[in-house]
Design an enzyme around this catalytic site. Structure first.
Site, PDB file in Angstrom:
ATOM      1  N   GLU A   3      -6.696   4.076  -5.334  1.00  0.00           N
ATOM      2  CA  GLU A   3      -7.847   4.547  -4.566  1.00  0.00           C
ATOM      3  C   GLU A   3      -8.169   5.942  -5.074  1.00  0.00           C
ATOM      4  OE1 GLU A   3      -7.315   6.006  -0.622  1.00  0.00           O
ATOM      5  OE2 GLU A   3      -9.243   5.216   0.031  1.00  0.00           O
ATOM      6  N   ASP A  60       0.851  -1.192   0.000  1.00  0.00           N
ATOM      7  CA  ASP A  60       0.000   0.000   0.000  1.00  0.00           C
ATOM      8  C   ASP A  60       0.889   1.245   0.000  1.00  0.00           C
ATOM      9  OD1 ASP A  60      -3.093   0.533   1.848  1.00  0.00           O
ATOM     10  OD2 ASP A  60      -2.005   1.874   0.488  1.00  0.00           O
ATOM     11  N   ASP A  93      -2.670   4.905  -2.502  1.00  0.00           N
ATOM     12  CA  ASP A  93      -3.584   5.596  -1.585  1.00  0.00           C
ATOM     13  C   ASP A  93      -3.947   6.986  -2.127  1.00  0.00           C
ATOM     14  OD1 ASP A  93      -4.699   5.673   1.191  1.00  0.00           O
ATOM     15  OD2 ASP A  93      -3.421   7.440   1.298  1.00  0.00           O
ATOM     16  N   HIS A 114     -10.700  -0.781   5.328  1.00  0.00           N
ATOM     17  CA  HIS A 114     -10.376  -0.343   6.689  1.00  0.00           C
ATOM     18  C   HIS A 114     -10.934   1.045   7.009  1.00  0.00           C
ATOM     19  CE1 HIS A 114      -7.527   1.360   3.973  1.00  0.00           C
ATOM     20  NE2 HIS A 114      -7.236   2.251   4.877  1.00  0.00           N
ATOM     21  N   ASP A 115     -11.585   1.662   6.003  1.00  0.00           N
ATOM     22  CA  ASP A 115     -12.184   2.992   6.246  1.00  0.00           C
ATOM     23  C   ASP A 115     -13.695   2.930   6.324  1.00  0.00           C
ATOM     24  OD1 ASP A 115      -9.880   4.434   3.864  1.00  0.00           O
ATOM     25  OD2 ASP A 115      -9.689   4.259   6.031  1.00  0.00           O
TER      26      ASP A 115
END
Ligand code: TEU
Length: 557
Positions: A256, A100, A207, A330-331
Site C-alpha cells: 500500500e 496484512d 500497510d 476498508h478505508d
C-alpha cells in the site's frame, strides 16, 4: 505467454475486513471461524487470493492496524487453531491467504514500545524517539521535532514526560512509527514474515510500506510533511532487505503506497528490483477531493480519472511494473454511490466500475460487499460511526468553521466506516452477519442487496462479478494483453481503452475495446464494427450509444 503477467494477471484477490465479514460466536464482531464458514461462497465467486485485514493481538484503537503482537491472534477474532483451520480449508479450495503486515508502526501496547517507555534504550532505538528541549515539561513540552501532521488529524508527535522525549506517530497516537534505519528492526520484521510462512502463508499485503524510511534531520516546511517521508530516502533499500531477509522474493505481494509516484511504483514492482509484485496507489480515488483535500467534497472529475488511469496503465506497462486494480477497500466509501448514481441506476453503477477495472492490465481486488453492490451507509448520526479518523475529522471540520450538519454530511460521504458496515449474507434483520448485536450498523437496504438473493439471480451484480472473474481466466488478452487508452474523449464522460494480445491462442480474443459511460446521460458509443460482445452491463444495448452508466467490452478473435 508472458509468464509473470499470466501469474499475476490471471488471479483475482478478495479482501475481507475481518471485523465485518461473518461472526461465528454471536459477539457482533466478525472472526476467523466466520471466514472459514464462507470459503465455499468465495470459491463459487471464483477468487484466488483472500486478503484478510489484521487479526493479530491489538487494543483495536485502529481496528487491528495497531499491532501489539505480530505472532499471536487477537482473541476477539479467534485462536491460532482457528487460523490454522482457515488456512487448511482455504488451501483445500485452491484459495491462497494474504496476510496484512502493518510494518510502519506498532501499537504502543507492543512489548517493544512498553520496554522503550520503561527506559530500555535498546528498544527506544526501535522507534523514532527524539530528545525534547532540556527545559520541556508535561505542561510545556515546547515545539515537536517537526510540524508534520498525523493522517488522522493533529500533530504527528507525542511528548513522553518520563523520558523527556517525543515519539513519531504518523497515524494514531497509539501507533508508534518503527525506526527502519535500525537493522535490528528490519531483521525483526523479516522474522515475522518467516514465522507466517512457517504457517503456510506466502502472500502478503504491506500497510503504508512506502512510509517506513524517514529523512535525517527532521525537516519541516509549510506542508503537512508527507513529502519528506513518502517514498523516503532508503525505501528501495529497505524493501529489498525485507524481501530478501524475509524470503518472499517472487511471492504474490502488494504494497500500500501512500502519496507515491508512478516512477517509484515502477521501481517497486519491476521484478528486476526484487521488491514487491504489485502496489496500491490511490490517485484515482482522489478525483472527488476538492483541492486534494479528502474532507472537501466535489463531484468526481472524470477527465482526471481517465488521465490517471491512462498514465498509470500505460506507464506501469512501459516500465515493466504491475498495478493492482481496485475501487474500494476498508478505508474507502462504497464506490458505486461515490462514482455512480445508486438511487436511479444502482445495477448499472455497481457493474460499470468493475467492468472498467477488471478488464485493465493488472490484478483486480474486490472488497467484501462490492460484488453485491453494497452502497453508502444509511447512517444519520455521528454516533453511528466507530472510526477514529471519522470522529477526529468530524471535530476538525467544525473547527474549520462548518456547522455540525455540514460536518456530518462530509464525514457521511468520506468515512472509512462506509465500507466497514457488515457483509450482507441474507435479508434477515442482522443480514446473516451475526446472531448478536453488530458492532456497527447494517444498511437497511440489505433486504434486497445480499448474497442469498443475488446468488439466486443470474442478472445480479454478484453474477456479473462472477462473469468478469471467469473472463479474466478464460481470455489471455485480459490477463496478459497490452493496454492503450482511446484518445480524444476529454469532452465526454467516456473512459475507453484497447487491450491487444497478438499471440493469443486460436479461438481466443486478440483485441478488445472496453468503453464505459461514467454519467447518467446517454452518450455516443465508439465504433466497434465486426466485433462480438464479450461482456456488458445491459441486456439490450445499442451499438451506437452508451446508456447511463453502461459499460461493455467488444472483442475480435
Ligand atoms: O491506511 C493508510 C491510509 O492511507 C489511510 O488510512 C488514509 O491515510 C486515511 O484513510 C486518510 O485518508 C492504512 C490502513 O489501510 C488503514 O486502515 C490504517 O488506519 C492505516 O494504514 C494505519 O495503519
Amino acid at each position: 505467454m508472458n509468464t509473470r503477467a499470466h501469474e499475476l494477471g490471471s488471479k483475482v484477490v478478495y479482501q475481507v475486513y475481518v471485523r465485518s465479514f461473518c461472526d461465528s460466536d454471536g459477539d457482533g464482531i466478525g472472526d476467523l471461524r466466520g471466514i472459514t464458514s464462507k470459503l465455499d461462497y468465495l470459491r463459487q465467486l471464483g477468487i484466488d487470493v483472500l486478503w484478510i485485514t489484521p487479526f493479530f493481538v491489538s487494543p483495536q484503537n485502529d481496528n487491528g492496524y495497531d499491532v501489539a503482537d505480530y505472532r499471536a491472534i487477537e482473541p476477539l477474532f479467534g485462536t491460532m487453531t482457528d487460523f490454522e483451520e482457515l488456512a487448511h480449508e482455504a488451501r483445500a479450495r485452491g484459495i491462497e491467504l494474504m496476510l496484512d503486515m502493518v510494518f510502519n508502526h506498532t501499537s504502543t501496547q507492543h512489548e517493544w514500545f512498553q520496554r522503550a517507555l520503561a527506559g530500555d534504550k535498546h528498544y527506544q532505538a526501535y522507534y523514532k524517539f527524539v530528545d525534547a528541549a532540556p527545559d520541556a515539561t508535561a505542561d510545556n513540552p515546547g515545539e515537536p521535532p517537526t510540524n508534520w501532521e498525523s493522517k488522522f488529524g493533529g500533530n504527528a508527535w507525542e511528548y513522553v514526560p518520563s523520558l523527556n522525549k517525543w515519539y513519531l506517530h504518523l497515524f494514531h497516537v497509539t501507533q508508534a512509527d518503527l525506526d527502519w534505519d535500525n537493522p535490528e528492526v528490519r531483521e525483526q520484521m523479516a522474522d515475522i514474515l518467516r514465522f507466517w510462512q512457517g504457517k503456510g502463508v506466502s502472500c502478503f499485503r504491506f500497510d503504508v510500506v512506502n512510509l517506513i524510511s524517514k529523512p535525517d534531520g527532521w525537516p519541516s516546511d509549510e506542508t503537512d510533511g508527507k513529502h519528506f517521508y513518502s517514498d523516503g530516502p532508503h525505501i528501495h533499500e529497505y524493501l529489498q532487505d525485507m524481501v530478501h531477509l524475509g524470503g518472499i522474493d517472487g511471492h504474490f505481494t502488494v504494497g500500500e503506497m501512500s502519496a507515491t509516484s508512478l516512477e517509484s511504483c515502477v521501481r517497486y514492482t519491476n521484478p528486476a528490483n526484487h521488491e514487491l509484485a504489485m502496489v496500491f496507489n490511490f490517485h484515482h480515488l482522489k478525483v472527488d477531493y476538492l483541492g486534494g483535500d479528502k474532507w472537501e467534497l466535489m463531484e468526481p472529475d472524470i477527465c482526471e480519472l481517465r488521465r490517471l488511469f491512462r498514465t498509470w496503465q500505460e506507464g506501469m506497462a512501459a516500465g515493466g511494473g504491475w498495478n493492482s486494480l481496485f475501487w474500494s477497500n476498508h478505508d474507502q466509501p462504497r464506490p458505486n454511490s461515490r462514482f455512480g448514481d445508486t438511487e436511479r441506476f444502482w445495477y448499472e453503477s455497481s457493474t460499470l466500475l468493475p467492468t472498467a477495472t477488471h478488464l485493465m492490465r493488472g490484478t483486480p481486488y474486490i472488497f467484501q460487499g462490492e460484488e453485491l453492490g453494497q452502497t453508502i451507509s444509511d447512517f444519520t448520526s455521528i454516533d453511528q460511526y466507530r472510526d477514529v479518523e471519522t470522529h477526529n475529522y468530524y471535530r476538525i471540520i467544525q473547527e474549520r468553521g462548518h456547522s455540525a450538519q455540514e460536518a456530518f454530511e462530509i464525514v457521511h460521504a468520506r468515512s472509512r466506516d462506509d465500507g466497514r458496515t457488515p457483509m450482507a449474507w441474507d435479508d434477515s434483520p442482522t443480514a446473516g452477519f451475526t446472531a448478536g448485536t453488530p458492532w456497527i450498523g447494517i444498511n437497511a437496504n440489505h433486504v434486497r442487496i445480499n448474497a442469498a438473493t443475488e446468488m439466486a439471480d443470474p442478472r445480479s451484480v454478484w453474477a456479473y462479478y462472477q462473469q468478469l472473474i471467469a473472463l479474466r481466466k478464460a481470455e489471455p488478452v485480459v490477463s496478459e494483453g497490452d493496454v492503450r487508452f482511446v484518445e480524444g474523449l476529454e469532452s465526454t464522460p467516456v473512459i475507453a481503452y484497447w487491450r491487444e494480445l497478438d499471440d493469443a491462442p486460436a479461438g481466443k480474443a486478440r483485441r478488445m475495446l472496453v468503453q464505459c459511460n461514467f454519467s447518467g446521460q446517454e452518450v455516443p458509443a465508439l465504433k466497434a464494427e465486426g466485433g462480438e460482445l464479450l461482456v456488458g452491463n445491459r441486456e439490450a444495448w445499442d451499438a451506437a450509444t452508451l446508456a447511463p452508466y453502461e459499460a461493455r467490452a467488444i472483442c475480435w478473435r
